[in-house]
Design an enzyme around this catalytic site. Structure first.
Site, PDB file in Angstrom:
ATOM      1  N   SER A 107       0.851  -1.189   0.000  1.00 61.06           N
ATOM      2  CA  SER A 107       0.000   0.000   0.000  1.00 61.06           C
ATOM      3  C   SER A 107       0.884   1.234   0.000  1.00 61.06           C
ATOM      4  CB  SER A 107      -0.904   0.016   1.236  1.00 61.06           C
ATOM      5  OG  SER A 107      -1.551   1.281   1.382  1.00 61.06           O
TER       6      SER A 107
ATOM      7  N   TYR B 126      -1.121  -0.296  10.374  1.00 54.32           N
ATOM      8  CA  TYR B 126      -1.257  -0.723   8.974  1.00 54.32           C
ATOM      9  C   TYR B 126      -0.175  -0.083   8.107  1.00 54.32           C
ATOM     10  CZ  TYR B 126      -3.367  -1.415   4.347  1.00 54.32           C
ATOM     11  OH  TYR B 126      -3.594  -1.754   3.033  1.00 54.32           O
TER      12      TYR B 126
END
Length: 248
Positions: free
Chosen positions: A145, A158
């Site tokens: 990501s 995350y």
């Protein structure tokens, strides 16, 4: 028409929905035989398999937080199909926590996030490394990501984990070459149900801030994953950003 991945076997960890399912479709369209794994929704995985072109595809259970299931999966794939050429790590989860809310990021949540979203990906690579090496042209694609690059995402853990995924990709690219290539595909915002509570209105708001003026589809990311296997064959240890320019 010749299919570039004909005769190859691709395993998509977490392939029952979202990016994983789209990746399975993209790789099967190039001729690969797919193994799609599911953790809690067998019906979804079997629906993905049923919709793939070609034959010989399989749906299998695995849970990335349970390394024994990954070892068993690799043995199953080796026994049933005799090889594994491509491993796609697309399993994981998250939940929105404001980065400024330090107390909401509990020790238990942090530990579980790393267990599922980093350790599980490493464990899958470790389990499949012998088959990938035996292929002589193995490929691992980690779904990362842009949160790992800019520190902005659903939560701080995350973002840190995705930075760790990119570091893993680079580190393993060095030591597993030339038999195995390692790639990270790093999406921005994707129109799936991966982030709980992110509805159509939220996606539309984000789209207005992206240079290409839309959020990614799962298919956008899947095409990048497939490209790693079909066209970017002289790349390893690279981070392929698929974000419409959002990280600019």
């Amino acid at each position: 028409m010749t299919q570039i991945l004909s005769g190859k076997v691709a395993v998509v960890i977490g392939g029952s929905g979202g990016i994983g399912a789209a990746a399975a479709r993209a790789l099967a369209a190039e001729g690969a035989t797919l193994v799609v794994t599911w953790r809690s929704d067998e019906a979804a995985a079997r629906a993905v398999i049923a919709g793939l072109p070609g034959s010989g595809h399989m749906a299998r259970h695995s849970a990335v937080e349970d390394s024994a299931t990954l070892v068993a999966l690799a043995a199953d794939v080796g026994g049933a199909l005799g090889r594994c050429d491509i491993l796609v790590n697309s399993a994981g989860y998250t939940k929105p926590i404001p980065i400024a809310d330090l107390d909401a990021l509990t020790d238990e949540f942090i530990d579980d996030m790393f267990r599922v979203n980093w350790r599980g990906q490493f464990a899958a690579i470790r389990a499949f490394a012998p088959l990938l090496k035996a292929s002589g042209d193995g490929l691992v694609v980690n779904v990362s990501s842009i949160a790992g690059l800019n520190g902005v995402g659903s939560n701080l853990a995350y973002a840190a984990i995705k930075a760790g995924i990119d570091t893993m990709t680079k580190s393993l690219a060095r030591v597993l070459a030339p038999a195995i290539r390692m790639m990270s595909v790093s999406p921005g915002v994707v129109a799936t149900d991966f982030v709980p509570g992110r509805d159509a209105a939220a996606l539309e708001k984000v789209a207005s801030t992206i240079p290409l003026r839309r959020v990614a589809t799962a298919e956008d990311v899947a095409r990048a994953i497939a490209a790693c296997a079909t066209h970017l064959t002289y790349s390893t240890g690279s981070i392929l950003i698929v974000d419409g320019g959002r990280a600019l």
